[in-house]
Design a protein around this motif. Sequence first.
Motif, PDB file in Angstrom:
ATOM      1  N   PHE A   1      29.243  47.530  27.741  1.00 48.02           N
ATOM      2  CA  PHE A   1      29.333  48.758  28.531  1.00 48.02           C
ATOM      3  C   PHE A   1      30.727  49.365  28.479  1.00 48.02           C
ATOM      4  CE2 PHE A   1      25.765  46.505  30.187  1.00 48.02           C
ATOM      5  CZ  PHE A   1      24.880  47.486  30.574  1.00 48.02           C
ATOM      6  N   GLN A   2      30.737  50.650  28.766  1.00 51.66           N
ATOM      7  CA  GLN A   2      31.994  51.335  28.982  1.00 51.66           C
ATOM      8  C   GLN A   2      32.659  50.659  30.179  1.00 51.66           C
ATOM      9  OE1 GLN A   2      31.223  55.436  29.599  1.00 51.66           O
ATOM     10  NE2 GLN A   2      33.190  56.084  28.827  1.00 51.66           N
ATOM     11  N   ASN A   3      33.941  50.452  30.137  1.00 52.87           N
ATOM     12  CA  ASN A   3      34.648  49.714  31.198  1.00 52.87           C
ATOM     13  C   ASN A   3      34.114  48.300  31.384  1.00 52.87           C
ATOM     14  OD1 ASN A   3      36.101  52.062  31.631  1.00 52.87           O
ATOM     15  ND2 ASN A   3      34.597  52.791  33.104  1.00 52.87           N
ATOM     16  N   TYR A   4      33.395  47.808  30.393  1.00 48.36           N
ATOM     17  CA  TYR A   4      33.010  46.395  30.241  1.00 48.36           C
ATOM     18  C   TYR A   4      31.966  45.876  31.221  1.00 48.36           C
ATOM     19  CZ  TYR A   4      37.614  47.257  28.370  1.00 48.36           C
ATOM     20  OH  TYR A   4      38.676  47.849  27.774  1.00 48.36           O
ATOM     21  N   ALA A   5      31.989  46.325  32.490  1.00 58.85           N
ATOM     22  CA  ALA A   5      31.019  45.824  33.473  1.00 58.85           C
ATOM     23  C   ALA A   5      30.993  44.307  33.536  1.00 58.85           C
ATOM     24  CB  ALA A   5      29.612  46.385  33.191  1.00 58.85           C
ATOM     25  N   ILE A   6      32.173  43.703  33.577  1.00 57.78           N
ATOM     26  CA  ILE A   6      32.264  42.253  33.785  1.00 57.78           C
ATOM     27  C   ILE A   6      31.957  42.001  35.262  1.00 57.78           C
ATOM     28  CG2 ILE A   6      33.777  40.238  33.639  1.00 57.78           C
ATOM     29  CD1 ILE A   6      33.590  41.561  30.990  1.00 57.78           C
ATOM     30  N   PHE A   7      31.095  41.029  35.548  1.00 62.75           N
ATOM     31  CA  PHE A   7      30.787  40.723  36.947  1.00 62.75           C
ATOM     32  C   PHE A   7      32.034  40.157  37.616  1.00 62.75           C
ATOM     33  CE2 PHE A   7      26.607  40.013  34.774  1.00 62.75           C
ATOM     34  CZ  PHE A   7      26.028  41.176  35.234  1.00 62.75           C
ATOM     35  N   PRO A   8      32.563  40.859  38.617  1.00 64.58           N
ATOM     36  CA  PRO A   8      33.834  40.401  39.199  1.00 64.58           C
ATOM     37  C   PRO A   8      33.698  39.106  39.990  1.00 64.58           C
ATOM     38  CG  PRO A   8      33.015  42.340  40.372  1.00 64.58           C
ATOM     39  CD  PRO A   8      32.100  42.112  39.213  1.00 64.58           C
TER      40      PRO A   8
ATOM     41  N   GLU B   1      35.696  38.101  60.141  1.00 56.87           N
ATOM     42  CA  GLU B   1      35.579  39.255  59.267  1.00 56.87           C
ATOM     43  C   GLU B   1      36.799  39.363  58.359  1.00 56.87           C
ATOM     44  OE1 GLU B   1      35.165  43.416  58.001  1.00 56.87           O
ATOM     45  OE2 GLU B   1      36.862  42.552  59.043  1.00 56.87           O
ATOM     46  N   TRP B   2      37.969  39.233  58.984  1.00 60.32           N
ATOM     47  CA  TRP B   2      39.234  39.356  58.249  1.00 60.32           C
ATOM     48  C   TRP B   2      39.374  38.232  57.233  1.00 60.32           C
ATOM     49  CZ3 TRP B   2      43.691  36.142  58.455  1.00 60.32           C
ATOM     50  CH2 TRP B   2      44.832  36.700  57.886  1.00 60.32           C
ATOM     51  N   GLY B   3      39.040  37.007  57.664  1.00 57.64           N
ATOM     52  CA  GLY B   3      39.155  35.858  56.771  1.00 57.64           C
ATOM     53  C   GLY B   3      38.227  35.997  55.577  1.00 57.64           C
ATOM     54  N   MET B   4      37.028  36.465  55.833  1.00 56.16           N
ATOM     55  CA  MET B   4      36.020  36.666  54.793  1.00 56.16           C
ATOM     56  C   MET B   4      36.541  37.616  53.718  1.00 56.16           C
ATOM     57  SD  MET B   4      32.682  35.931  54.617  1.00 56.16           S
ATOM     58  CE  MET B   4      31.739  36.228  53.144  1.00 56.16           C
ATOM     59  N   ARG B   5      37.119  38.708  54.182  1.00 53.00           N
ATOM     60  CA  ARG B   5      37.640  39.693  53.257  1.00 53.00           C
ATOM     61  C   ARG B   5      38.793  39.133  52.425  1.00 53.00           C
ATOM     62  NH1 ARG B   5      35.689  44.735  53.426  1.00 53.00           N
ATOM     63  NH2 ARG B   5      34.089  44.617  55.006  1.00 53.00           N
ATOM     64  N   ARG B   6      39.682  38.419  53.127  1.00 54.19           N
ATOM     65  CA  ARG B   6      40.827  37.828  52.432  1.00 54.19           C
ATOM     66  C   ARG B   6      40.344  36.869  51.351  1.00 54.19           C
ATOM     67  NH1 ARG B   6      46.181  38.334  54.323  1.00 54.19           N
ATOM     68  NH2 ARG B   6      46.629  36.818  52.697  1.00 54.19           N
ATOM     69  N   TYR B   7      39.350  36.053  51.709  1.00 54.01           N
ATOM     70  CA  TYR B   7      38.838  35.068  50.761  1.00 54.01           C
ATOM     71  C   TYR B   7      38.268  35.765  49.530  1.00 54.01           C
ATOM     72  CZ  TYR B   7      35.698  31.664  48.690  1.00 54.01           C
ATOM     73  OH  TYR B   7      35.042  30.861  47.809  1.00 54.01           O
ATOM     74  N   GLN B   8      37.474  36.788  49.798  1.00 56.10           N
ATOM     75  CA  GLN B   8      36.818  37.498  48.697  1.00 56.10           C
ATOM     76  C   GLN B   8      37.854  38.164  47.777  1.00 56.10           C
ATOM     77  OE1 GLN B   8      33.567  37.161  48.726  1.00 56.10           O
ATOM     78  NE2 GLN B   8      32.621  38.776  47.546  1.00 56.10           N
ATOM     79  N   GLU B   9      38.857  38.782  48.406  1.00 55.42           N
ATOM     80  CA  GLU B   9      39.907  39.433  47.615  1.00 55.42           C
ATOM     81  C   GLU B   9      40.664  38.399  46.804  1.00 55.42           C
ATOM     82  OE1 GLU B   9      42.588  42.001  49.870  1.00 55.42           O
ATOM     83  OE2 GLU B   9      40.797  42.871  50.776  1.00 55.42           O
ATOM     84  N   HIS B  10      40.941  37.292  47.468  1.00 61.14           N
ATOM     85  CA  HIS B  10      41.687  36.235  46.795  1.00 61.14           C
ATOM     86  C   HIS B  10      40.884  35.709  45.608  1.00 61.14           C
ATOM     87  CE1 HIS B  10      44.010  32.603  46.162  1.00 61.14           C
ATOM     88  NE2 HIS B  10      42.886  31.923  46.210  1.00 61.14           N
ATOM     89  N   ARG B  11      39.570  35.595  45.803  1.00 61.03           N
ATOM     90  CA  ARG B  11      38.758  34.965  44.785  1.00 61.03           C
ATOM     91  C   ARG B  11      38.591  35.820  43.548  1.00 61.03           C
ATOM     92  NH1 ARG B  11      32.774  33.671  45.380  1.00 61.03           N
ATOM     93  NH2 ARG B  11      32.448  33.220  43.208  1.00 61.03           N
ATOM     94  N   PHE B  12      38.196  37.061  43.729  1.00 59.58           N
ATOM     95  CA  PHE B  12      38.069  37.840  42.500  1.00 59.58           C
ATOM     96  C   PHE B  12      38.625  39.249  42.604  1.00 59.58           C
ATOM     97  CE2 PHE B  12      34.355  40.003  44.079  1.00 59.58           C
ATOM     98  CZ  PHE B  12      33.666  39.050  44.792  1.00 59.58           C
ATOM     99  N   GLY B  13      39.523  39.423  43.571  1.00 54.78           N
ATOM    100  CA  GLY B  13      40.288  40.670  43.595  1.00 54.78           C
ATOM    101  C   GLY B  13      39.465  41.910  43.831  1.00 54.78           C
TER     102      GLY B  13
END
Lengths: 269, 279, 351
Positions: C81-88, A254-266
Motif C-alpha cells: 500500500f501507499q504509506n505501507y499500511a504496516i499494522f502499528p 485511562e492515562w496509564g492505558m494511553r501511556r502504555y499504548q503510546e509507549h508500545r507502538f507510538g
Amino acid sequence: MMAGSFLRAALLRSVVFVICATMLAPILIVMIVSFSGDGYLKFPPQTFSDQWYLRFLTNARWVGSLWNSLLIALMSCVVATAMGFLAAYAMVRGAFSMRKAVMALLLMPLIVPHVVTAIAIYFMSARFNLIGFKPWIALAHAVVALPVVLIILQSALKAVDPNLERAAMIFGCGRAGVFRRVILPLVTPSVVSALLFSFLISFDELVISLFLAGIRSETLPVRIWNSLMLEVEPTIAAVSTLLIAATCLALVIEWGMRRYQEHRFGAKA
Amino acid sequence: MPLGPLAKWLLLAPAVALLLVLFLTPVGWFISASLMELGSWQDIWDEVAAVMGTGVIVRSIINTNGISLAVTLLTLVIGYPVAYAMTRARGLTFTLILVCVVLPYFTSTIVRTYAWMVILGRNGIINQLLLGMGLVDEPLQLMYNRLGVLIGMTYVLLPYMVLTLFATMKSVDGRLLQAAAGMGARPMTIFTRVFFPLTFHGVMAGSLIVYILAMGFFITPALMGGPDDLMMAMLIEREVELSHNWPVAAIMTIILLVITLSLYAVYTRFSDSSEERLA
Amino acid sequence: MSGIRLENVFKAYGDATVVRDLSLTIPQGEFFTLLGPSGSGKTTTLSIIAGFTMADRGRVFINGRDATRAEPRERGLGMVFQNYAIFPHLNVFENVAFPLTVKKVPKVEIAKRVADALEMVKLTGFERRYARQLSGGQQQRVALARAIVAHPPIVLMDEPLGALDKNLRYHMQMEIKEISTRLGMTVVYVTHDQEEALTMSDRIAIMNGGVIAQMGPPREVYERPQSAFVAKFLGEADLIRVERQSGCLVGPGSLPVRAGEDNGSLQKGQLFLRPEKVTLCDPGTGEAGCTLRGKVHQVAFLGNVIRFEVELEDGTIILSDVANAAGIKNFPVGAAVDVTWLPEHARLLED
C-alpha cells in the motif's frame, strides 16, 4: 519594560495559582472532612477516625445504594460503549449525505437539559411500570453517556488509517477479522476510556436517577441528594470521597492505558 | 473501505433506536400528551398565555437567564487566565493545572455541590474561620441565596470554559505573537490586537456552552439557592413532582428547549468541530 | 489461465466517471504498470482488481476465475500500500506473518516463511521492531515482505515508493523488480512517476480520464506515443505543428519535414520528437527535409546532459538534449542554428 513583563508574569502566576487551589480545595476539604473524628463538621478536624466510613458501610440503605449505582453504571457503560462504537464506526467509515443531521441527533442529549430528559423518560416509564427497573435506568443513563462515547470513539476511529483495514482484508480477513485483528487492538485505549467515562457518567448521574430510581433502585447520588435535603452530615463526605476516589482511579487507568499504548507502538489512537 | 448503505444503517441502528426509545419519543410524548390534556388548541394557547402571565414563571425565566449570564461571565473571567497559563505551561506545571481542572470536571456534580455546602454553610468552614478570628459576630449568609448559586455553578461549569478556551488557544500560532513582538508591539497591544481576536471564537464557544448548560441547571441551584433563585429546570421539576401540573411543565420545557437549542445552533457556528470540543 | 483480465469495467461516483469501459489482460508473470496523473482512474482500477471497490459494470477475472463480486480476501492477492499500511500494533514478524496467521498456517511453517520473506527483503534481525522504530525504507521492505510471504501469484502495488527519497527509490525499484522476477509474480503497479514506470515495467498502460490512452512495452510507449498526451506524460517531448501542402508535410517556415512512418494520410497534426533525438548544427548544414531553422533561446546544464532550448520561426520552443560527452559543440544563446533529426525518430501525431 523588563520589570513590567516580569510583574505581569508574576501576577498571572499568582492569579492562576489561587484559582487552581480554589478548584482543588473543595475536593480536598471533602476528603479531609470524611476522616474527621468529630461529631459534627469542623475544619480542620480536631481528631481523625474512620467513623463516617463505618457508618456508611454499616448502613444497609447506603450500601444498597452503592450496589445499585455500581450495577446500573456497569450495565450502562457496556451498552453505551457498544452502541457508541458501532455508531462511531458507521459515522467514520460510512458515506453520509446527512452526517451533520445524524451527528446533531446523536449529540442532542448533551445539550437538552437533563431535567427535561429525566422528566420525559419518567413520564413514559410511569405508564409502563418501569420506575425502579435497573436495566431501564441503565439505558436512560446510556442516553446521556452515548454522545461522550461517540465523540471519544469517533476521534479514535478517525485516526485508524483505512489502508490498514484494506490490508487486513486483502490478506485474508473478513469484516469480523478486520475488527478483531486490526480495529479493536488499535482503539482499545479509547474503548477503555469510553467505558470508564460512561461508567462515571452513570455512576455520578443524579437528575435522571432522581426520577427513575423509585424506592427500589435508589442510587448513591440519589441517596446523597435525599440525605442533603435533611442535613449536611459527614457521612456524605465519606461517600463523596469514595466517588472522588473512583473518579481518580478511572482517570489514572485511562492515562496509564494511553501511556502504555503510546509507549508500545507510538500510536496515538 | 467504505461501508455499504445497509451496513452503515445497521451499525447506527442500536444507537438511533436507543435515542428514539429513550429520548426523542419520551420528550415528544411528554410534551404533546401534557398539552393535549388541556384540550383544544385554543385551550393550549390560553394556558400558554396564562403561564407567561404568571409572576413566578416569568421571574424564573428572568432568574435563569440572569444567573446563566453571570455564571458565564464569571467562568470567562476566571477561566481565561487559567487556560492561557495552560498553553504556556510545560511539564509538571501543566500537569498540575490540568489536574486542577480535570479532576473537578469528572467529579460528580452532587459531590462538588456538597463540597461547597461544607465550605459555605452556616456552620461551614468559612464561617468557622471568620468567627474564630473574630472578624464577624454571627455567621454570614453565604448560601441559600444568589451568592451560593453563583459560587456553586461557577465552580461546576468552570472546567468546560477552561477546556474550550485551552483548545482554541493551543491552536494559536505562536509565530504570530513573535512577529507582533518583533515589530515592536507592546505585550498589552499583542494581547488586545492579536491574541484575544485569535481566541475570540473560543471565547464565544466557551461562553455559549456554559450558558447552555447553566440554563438547564438543577442540582446546584436547588441545593445552594434560596427562594428567590428559582430556575426554570427547578420549576419544571417542581411542577411535576409537587403540583403534578404536567401542562405547565410541558410549556416551560418548550420554552427552555427553544432557548437552549437556538443557542446551540449559534454555538455550532463558533466551533467547527463542536463534537470534539464537548469532549 | 492465470493473470488478470478486465472486461469493460466501468465505475462512476455520482456524475464523475472514474473508469470508462476499461478492458485489459495481464498475463501471468508480467510486471504491468498503470501510469497516469492523479484522477486518471489508475488507483480506482487497482482498487477494483483488489476488490475494495465494486465496478458498476464489467467483469474482473483473476487467475481465470470470475472475481467481479468476490471479497478481497477471496482473491488470493498480495498488496503493497501507499504509506505501507504496516499494522502499528504488531511487530515486524507479526506484520509479515499476518497473511499466514489469518489463514491459520501452522506456527512452524509461519516462522520459516516469514524468515524467508524477511531475508529476501534484507530485514533479517528486525523481527521484534515496531513500525515506528523503522525508517521509511525499512517499512517499505516490511510491506513488501508481507505482500509476498504467502506466495500470491499476483501482487498489487499502489505507489509503494512514493514516500521515499530519490536514491532509495531507485534502489527499491531494482529490488522489487528482482524479487518479482525471481518469484515469477504478476505485478500490477500503480504510479504517477513515468521514470519509475519505464524502469520497472514489462508493459505500461498510460491512463487518462478513465481510459487507457496507450498500452505497450516501455520502449514502445516512450518512442512511439500515439497521442500528444502520452508523448508529454512520458518525459520531455518536442511537438512541432505540421500540415500537408501539395502532398508534402511542411513545418514552421514552410520548410519540408519528414517522419519515419508517413503514409500520407495525415493532413494536419504534430510532429513528435524526443529531445535526445534532436541535434543542432550550424545554419545550412542540417540534413535536407529534416531541418528547421531557429535560434538558441536558452541553455541549461543538467549534468549528464546539456539542454538547448531553440525557438523556431513560429515561436515553437524545441528542446535538444545533448549528452555531455567529449567534444560537444556549444551554441551560445542567440545563435542561429539548424534543428535536425533522423526521419525514423520522428512520429506524426493526429490532433
